[in-house]
Design a protein around this motif. Structure first.
Motif, PDB file in Angstrom:
ATOM      1  N   VAL A 239      -3.048   0.535  -4.118  1.00 15.02           N
ATOM      2  CA  VAL A 239      -2.623  -0.836  -3.854  1.00 15.02           C
ATOM      3  C   VAL A 239      -1.808  -1.338  -5.039  1.00 15.02           C
ATOM      4  N   HIS A 240      -0.629  -1.875  -4.753  1.00 17.54           N
ATOM      5  CA  HIS A 240       0.206  -2.488  -5.782  1.00 17.54           C
ATOM      6  C   HIS A 240       0.149  -4.005  -5.628  1.00 17.54           C
TER       7      HIS A 240
ATOM      8  N   ALA B 206      -7.456   5.484   1.911  1.00 17.23           N
ATOM      9  CA  ALA B 206      -7.097   4.958   3.227  1.00 17.23           C
ATOM     10  C   ALA B 206      -8.258   4.904   4.204  1.00 17.23           C
ATOM     11  N   ALA B 207      -9.474   5.221   3.777  1.00 17.02           N
ATOM     12  CA  ALA B 207     -10.645   4.937   4.612  1.00 17.02           C
ATOM     13  C   ALA B 207     -10.978   3.450   4.590  1.00 17.02           C
TER      14      ALA B 207
ATOM     15  N   PHE C  20       0.851  -1.189   0.000  1.00 15.71           N
ATOM     16  CA  PHE C  20       0.000   0.000   0.000  1.00 15.71           C
ATOM     17  C   PHE C  20       0.889   1.242   0.000  1.00 15.71           C
ATOM     18  N   GLU C  21       0.604   2.177  -0.890  1.00 13.97           N
ATOM     19  CA  GLU C  21       1.182   3.506  -0.759  1.00 13.97           C
ATOM     20  C   GLU C  21       0.387   4.252   0.324  1.00 13.97           C
ATOM     21  N   VAL C  22       1.079   4.973   1.161  1.00 10.26           N
ATOM     22  CA  VAL C  22       0.410   5.710   2.231  1.00 10.26           C
ATOM     23  C   VAL C  22       0.621   7.203   2.014  1.00 10.26           C
ATOM     24  N   GLU C  23      -0.469   7.908   1.775  1.00  7.11           N
ATOM     25  CA  GLU C  23      -0.453   9.357   1.671  1.00  7.11           C
ATOM     26  C   GLU C  23      -1.107   9.944   2.921  1.00  7.11           C
ATOM     27  N   TRP C  24      -0.539  11.054   3.393  1.00  6.44           N
ATOM     28  CA  TRP C  24      -1.151  11.734   4.534  1.00  6.44           C
ATOM     29  C   TRP C  24      -0.875  13.227   4.435  1.00  6.44           C
TER      30      TRP C  24
ATOM     31  N   SER D 281       6.376   4.930   0.603  1.00  9.74           N
ATOM     32  CA  SER D 281       6.224   3.627  -0.038  1.00  9.74           C
ATOM     33  C   SER D 281       7.100   2.621   0.689  1.00  9.74           C
ATOM     34  N   VAL D 282       6.587   1.402   0.837  1.00  5.07           N
ATOM     35  CA  VAL D 282       7.310   0.342   1.533  1.00  5.07           C
ATOM     36  C   VAL D 282       7.397  -0.876   0.631  1.00  5.07           C
TER      37      VAL D 282
END
Length: 452
Positions: free
Chosen positions: A256-257, A353-354, A144-148, A208-209
Motif C-alpha cells: 500500500v502506498h 492481497a488476502a 495498491f501494488e498488485v502482484e499475481w 502499478s496504477v
C-alpha cells in the motif's frame, strides 16, 4: 435514505444504462469484499440497474462471517441465517468489463433495510475515516501494488506460465500478448496503469496504477484483480493473488502506498524532518508504524500470510522504516529530485492481497490519524537489512494469532472501526487459525492458492 436521494439515484442509473447499452452491456456485477478478503458478487440485468440503485439488492449479512473455504463462523455481530442487507451500486465507479464481454461492474455499499450503513461494511468504514481526516484538514492519496502469479495447465497445481528469469525481458516476451491485454482491458475500464513488469517469483507479474482517494484506490484494487483474472482465463491461464503460491517460493504482496496532503501540498515532502518529511507527515507515518503489529490482523489476514512474511524476502518482516529500504515494513519513497513534492510517499510492504482493501485503508488511516493527534515522531530509520542488526530491531508478529492479539488490544483501532468489526475480524481469524491447525506449509499454500 430519503425519497429525493432515491430519485437522484434512479435518474443517474437511467443515464448510465444508456451508456452501458451502447457498449453492449447486458448485466452489472455488484461486488463487496468480505472479512476474509474474498470478493463476493451479486449481479443484475441492465434493465434492473435503476431499481438496484434506488432500492438496493438483497444480500445476507452472513458473508461477514465467511472463511476463505466458504465455511461460516459465528460471532456476536455476524453469522447465522437471520437478517438482510441491501447492496447499493456506486454509479460513479461503474466500469465496462472489456475482459468479460457483456458485463459491467460497480462496487457496492451495504446498508440495512432502514437505509443506514451496515456497521461491518468496509467501504463505509474507509469513507468514514476519509471524512474524519478531512474534518481535520487532511486528505490522503493511496494506491495498491498488485502482484499475481500466472499458471498454465489444468488442475489445482501451480505450473508457472513463463520460464524466464526474474524481472527478465524473456518473461515479457513469453507472455507479451497476455500482458498487453491486461493493460488494454484496464485502460478501457478507466484504470490509469503506470507500470507492468515481471516479478521475482515463478510465473509472477506486478502492475502499478495511479494514486487515488482511499476509497477509490480500494475500488481500483478490486477491479484490477478481477480484470487480471478474466484476461488470464481468456489466455488459458489461471491467476492467483494468494500470499503464498508455493510453500518454498516468494509470495504475492499487496503493498500500500500512501501520501498525506493539506491545502494542496504533499506533507511527505518539503519539511524539516527526516528525508524531507513535514511534522504532519512524520506524525502520520509514526502512527501507522507504531500499530503495524495490530494492523497485520487486517493487512496480512490469512494463516498463509505468515508463510510470506519472513526475513530477507523483501516482505517487510520487521517493525521499522527506512529510506528506500525494501526489507523494512515501511519503506519511505522520496521520488526523484524535481518531483518529490508530488511523488514522496510511504509504502507499507508487510500487507498482502488476502486483505480486504477497504478494511486495510480504514484501519491504516485510523492509525495515521492517531499519530497526528499524538504529534508522533519516527524512530531512527534503518538503512540495512534489519536481520543483520540482531535483536535491536523488533520483528513483526510471525503468526496470525499474535497479530490478532495485538489487534484486539489496540484501543485506537477498536474505537475507529467499532466493536462489531473488531469482534467479527477476531471470530473469522480464529476460524481460519482452527481451519489450518497443524497443517504443514505445503498444505496451507495449496488450500489457499486459488481462493484469492
Amino acid at each position: 435514505m430519503d425519497r429525493q436521494e432515491r430519485e437522484r439515484r434512479t435518474e443517474a442509473a437511467r443515464k448510465a444504462c444508456e451508456r452501458l447499452a451502447a457498449a453492449d452491456v447486458t448485466a452489472v456485477a455488484l461486488t463487496w469484499v468480505d472479512t476474509s478478503g474474498v470478493t463476493r458478487v451479486k449481479a443484475v440485468p441492465l434493465p434492473r440497474l435503476a431499481h438496484a440503485a434506488a432500492w438496493g439488492v438483497g444480500a445476507s449479512p452472513v458473508f461477514d462471517a465467511f472463511l476463505l473455504d466458504d465455511s461460516i463462523v459465528s460471532g456476536r455481530f455476524a453469522g447465522g441465517p437471520v437478517g438482510d442487507l441491501r447492496l447499493y451500486p456506486d454509479l460513479d465507479r461503474l466500469a465496462v468489463l472489456t475482459a468479460l464481454p457483456g458485463w459491467a461492474w460497480a462496487p457496492a455499499d451495504r446498508y440495512d433495510q432502514d437505509g443506514e450503513p451496515h456497521p461491518l461494511d468496509a467501504r463505509h468504514l474507509a469513507r468514514r475515516e476519509v471524512g474524519r481526516l478531512a474534518a481535520e484538514g487532511f486528505s490522503v492519496r493511496a494506491s495498491f501494488e498488485v502482484e499475481w502469479a500466472a499458471s498454465v495447465g489444468g488442475g489445482d497445481e501451480f505450473v508457472p506460465a513463463c520460464a524466464g528469469p526474474a524481472y527478465g525481458m524473456t518473461r515479457l516476451t513469453e507472455r507479451s500478448g497476455y500482458l498487453l491485454d491486461v493493460v488494454r482491458a484496464l485502460t478501457a475500464a478507466g484504470v490509469p496503469v503506470e507500470q507492468i513488469h515481471p516479478e521475482y517469483a515463478a510465473g509472477q507479474y506486478e502492475i502499478s496504477v495511479a494514486a487515488d482517494d482511499p476509497v477509490g484506490a480500494a475500488d481500483t484494487a478490486v477491479l484490477v484483480r478481477e480484470t487480471i483474472r478474466a484476461v488470464s482465463l481468456h489466455h488459458g491461464l489461471r491467476a492467483t493473488f494468494a500470499p503464498k503460491v508455493l510453500a518454498d517460493g516468494v509470495g504475492n504482496g499487496g503493498h500500500v502506498h500512501l501520501s498525506l496532503w493539506r491545502d494542496g501540498a504533499n506533507l511527505m515532502a518539503g519539511g524539516d524532518g527526516p528525508y524531507g518529511l513535514t511534522a504532519f507527515g512524520e506524525a502520520f507515518a509514526a502512527g501507522i508504524l507504531a500499530r503495524l503489529p495490530a494492523l497485520l490482523a487486517v493487512g496480512a489476514p490469512s494463516v498463509a500470510s505468515y508463510l510470506r512474511l519472513i526475513p530477507s524476502h523483501w516482505a517487510g518482516a520487521f517493525a521499522c522504516w527506512g529510506l528506500e529500504n525494501r526489507e523494512a515494513a515501511m519503506r519511505f519513497v522520496t521520488g526523484s529530485a524535481g518531483e518529490r513534492s508530488v511523488a514522496a510517499n510511504l509504502e507499507i510492504k508487510c500487507f498482502d492481497a488476502a486483505a480486504n482493501p477497504y478494511l486495510v485503508l480504514a484501519a491504516v488511516l485510523a492509525a495515521g490519524r492517531a499519530g497526528l493527534a499524538d504529534g508522533g515522531t519516527l524512530p531512527e530509520p534503518v538503512s540495512v537489512d534489519p536481520v543483520t542488526l540482531g535483536g535491536s530491531v523488533t520483528p513483526l508478529p510471525s503468526s496470525l494469532g499474535v497479530a490478532l492479539a495485538a489487534f484486539e488490544a489496540d484501543g485506537v483501532l477498536k474505537e475507529a472501526l467499532g466493536e462489531p468489526v473488531v469482534d467479527t475480524v477476531a471470530a473469522v481469524r480464529r476460524g481460519e487459525i482452527a481451519l489450518f491447525e497443524g497443517a504443514p506449509p505445503e498444505e496451507i499454500a495449496a488450500r489457499t492458492r486459488w481462493k484469492y
